[in-house]
Design a protein around this motif. Structure first.
Motif, short mmCIF file in Angstrom:
data_model
loop_
_atom_site.label_atom_id
_atom_site.label_comp_id
_atom_site.label_asym_id
_atom_site.label_seq_id
_atom_site.Cartn_x
_atom_site.Cartn_y
_atom_site.Cartn_z
N LEU A 55 0.83 -1.20 0.00
CA LEU A 55 0.00 0.00 0.00
C LEU A 55 0.86 1.26 0.00
CD1 LEU A 55 -2.83 -1.08 2.46
CD2 LEU A 55 -3.06 -0.62 0.02
N ALA A 56 1.97 1.22 0.73
CA ALA A 56 2.88 2.38 0.72
C ALA A 56 3.44 2.61 -0.68
CB ALA A 56 4.01 2.15 1.72
N GLN A 57 3.73 1.52 -1.40
CA GLN A 57 4.24 1.67 -2.76
C GLN A 57 3.18 2.29 -3.68
OE1 GLN A 57 6.12 -2.54 -2.81
NE2 GLN A 57 7.14 -1.46 -4.48
N LEU A 58 1.92 1.90 -3.52
CA LEU A 58 0.85 2.47 -4.34
C LEU A 58 0.71 3.96 -4.08
CD1 LEU A 58 -1.81 -0.35 -4.03
CD2 LEU A 58 -0.66 0.36 -6.14
N ALA A 60 3.11 5.94 -2.80
CA ALA A 60 4.33 6.59 -3.28
C ALA A 60 4.33 6.75 -4.80
CB ALA A 60 5.56 5.79 -2.84
N GLU A 61 3.73 5.78 -5.49
CA GLU A 61 3.67 5.84 -6.95
C GLU A 61 2.90 7.06 -7.42
OE1 GLU A 61 4.63 5.23 -10.53
OE2 GLU A 61 5.07 3.48 -9.28
N GLU A 62 1.70 7.24 -6.89
CA GLU A 62 0.87 8.37 -7.31
C GLU A 62 1.39 9.69 -6.75
OE1 GLU A 62 -1.36 8.21 -9.54
OE2 GLU A 62 -1.60 6.03 -9.68
N LEU A 63 2.04 9.62 -5.59
CA LEU A 63 2.59 10.84 -4.99
C LEU A 63 3.84 11.29 -5.72
CD1 LEU A 63 2.29 12.84 -2.61
CD2 LEU A 63 3.74 11.29 -1.27
N ARG A 173 1.39 0.54 -16.56
CA ARG A 173 2.52 0.17 -17.42
C ARG A 173 3.71 1.11 -17.24
NH1 ARG A 173 -0.87 -0.11 -22.93
NH2 ARG A 173 -1.66 1.79 -21.92
N LYS A 174 3.47 2.26 -16.61
CA LYS A 174 4.53 3.24 -16.40
C LYS A 174 4.95 3.35 -14.94
CE LYS A 174 3.01 6.02 -20.37
NZ LYS A 174 2.57 7.37 -20.83
N TRP A 175 4.48 2.45 -14.12
CA TRP A 175 4.81 2.49 -12.69
C TRP A 175 6.32 2.35 -12.47
CZ3 TRP A 175 0.61 -1.05 -10.05
CH2 TRP A 175 -0.58 -0.32 -9.97
N LYS A 176 6.81 3.12 -11.54
CA LYS A 176 8.23 3.08 -11.18
C LYS A 176 8.46 2.50 -9.78
CE LYS A 176 9.05 7.37 -13.78
NZ LYS A 176 9.48 8.80 -13.66
N VAL A 177 7.46 2.59 -8.92
CA VAL A 177 7.59 2.15 -7.53
C VAL A 177 6.66 0.98 -7.23
CG1 VAL A 177 7.41 2.85 -5.11
CG2 VAL A 177 8.28 4.46 -6.81
N ALA A 178 5.38 1.14 -7.53
CA ALA A 178 4.40 0.10 -7.24
C ALA A 178 4.74 -1.18 -8.00
CB ALA A 178 3.00 0.57 -7.60
#
Length: 306
Positions: A55-58, A60-63, A173-178
């Motif tokens: 959940l933290a990764q999700l 962090a991804e949008e943030l 498809r462009k996620w860097k963290v999640a």
């Protein structure tokens, strides 16, 4: 998911609910310190499956913050009630931690990102669409000016969130963290001894108790010899709890438990004292006899069918 979850995902703290000194809350999911440490609140429990880190990764991804600066906090049920269940359900199980809350935690994070970028735009007096952000560093493209989340978090915390329906979430498809195989953020303190568990909690004047019930179901407490343990280290006293339970109270649980185990106790184990596994097995075998009263309903003939 709570009713009108998208709107609640953008809710800010109730002004009567204090936050930690030295951090600015952008919204319910994100607080940021001046040193760019990002504190992400998680409403689910970590039970070994990686929900807390996931959940933290999700978020962090949008943030679009720096994952190396991320820490997590636990949202309490009291805070949830005070804030109209902004974090949704607090239960953990059935793979619901990420499956059910994935969408609205991402929207809460995206809303925080928009507020942080708007704060930077206001500070520089430039259009927000001239800004980009990566790893918590906001850049004004035309001039190359840079500023970090930690420097604008306080201003961002005063802004009104945008309409949640206007938020466009990042393409997976462009996620860097999640979804990336980063080291879990909830593991190190569990193995180095710094993790504070409930049993570690110490408050001024706090006493601890160790409790023992009759070892046989339905039995009762007859007597105990408090004199045998009253001089043991840390012991404050003995308390009888109902008819079948006794507790020793001491300065720490370890002292209480040691004294409880040393204290002579007499139990009346009652009728169940003669119950054995062999007896239970015999009862179950007899219960399977179709002539017994065990059968309350019978449909068909299973042995014949087999």
């Amino acid at each position: 998911m709570p009713e009108d979850a998208y709107a609640q995902a953008l809710a800010i703290y109730d002004p009567n609910t204090p936050i930690q000194v030295g951090e600015s809350e952008v919204n319910a999911w994100v607080s940021i310190k001046p040193d760019d440490t990002v504190l992400i609140r998680i409403a689910r429990s970590e039970m070994g499956q990686g929900t807390r880190a996931g959940l933290a990764q999700l978020v962090a991804e949008e943030l679009e913050c720096n994952w190396k600066k991320v820490k997590t906090q636990s949202a309490t049920p009291g805070q949830s009630l005070a804030r109209k269940r902004v974090w949704g359900e607090h239960g953990t199980g059935g793979s619901r931690g990420i499956r059910i809350s994935e969408d609205y935690v991402r929207r809460g994070a995206a809303a925080a990102r928009m507020m942080l970028m708007q704060a930077a735009a206001n500070q520089w007096n430039v259009p927000v669409n001239e800004l980009v952000v990566d790893k918590g560093i906001i850049v004004h493209v035309p001039t190359g000016r840079k500023i970090t989340y930690g420097k604008v978090a306080e201003l961002a915390s005063t802004l009104t969130p945008s309409d949640p329906k206007s938020i466009t979430l990042r393409d997976p498809r462009k996620w860097k963290v999640a979804g990336q195989p980063y080291a879990r953020i909830d593991t190190a303190n569990k193995v180095n001894g710094s993790k504070v568990y409930g049993i570690d909690l110490q408050l001024p004047g706090m006493l601890c108790a160790s409790v023992k019930a009759c070892p046989v179901f339905g039995g009762k407490l007859v007597s105990y010899d408090e004199a045998k343990i009253k001089e043991m280290r840390g012991v404050k006293g003995v308390v009888k709890i109902k008819d079948s339970t006794v507790a020793v109270v001491a300065d720490t649980w370890w002292y209480a438990n040691a004294a409880l185990n040393a204290m002579p106790i007499v139990w009346d184990e009652g009728k169940a004292a003669t119950v054995s596994q062999d007896g239970i097995n015999k009862m179950l075998r007899e219960g399977l006899d179709e002539q017994s009263d065990f059968w309350q309903r019978k449909v068909g003939d299973a042995p014949a069918a087999i």
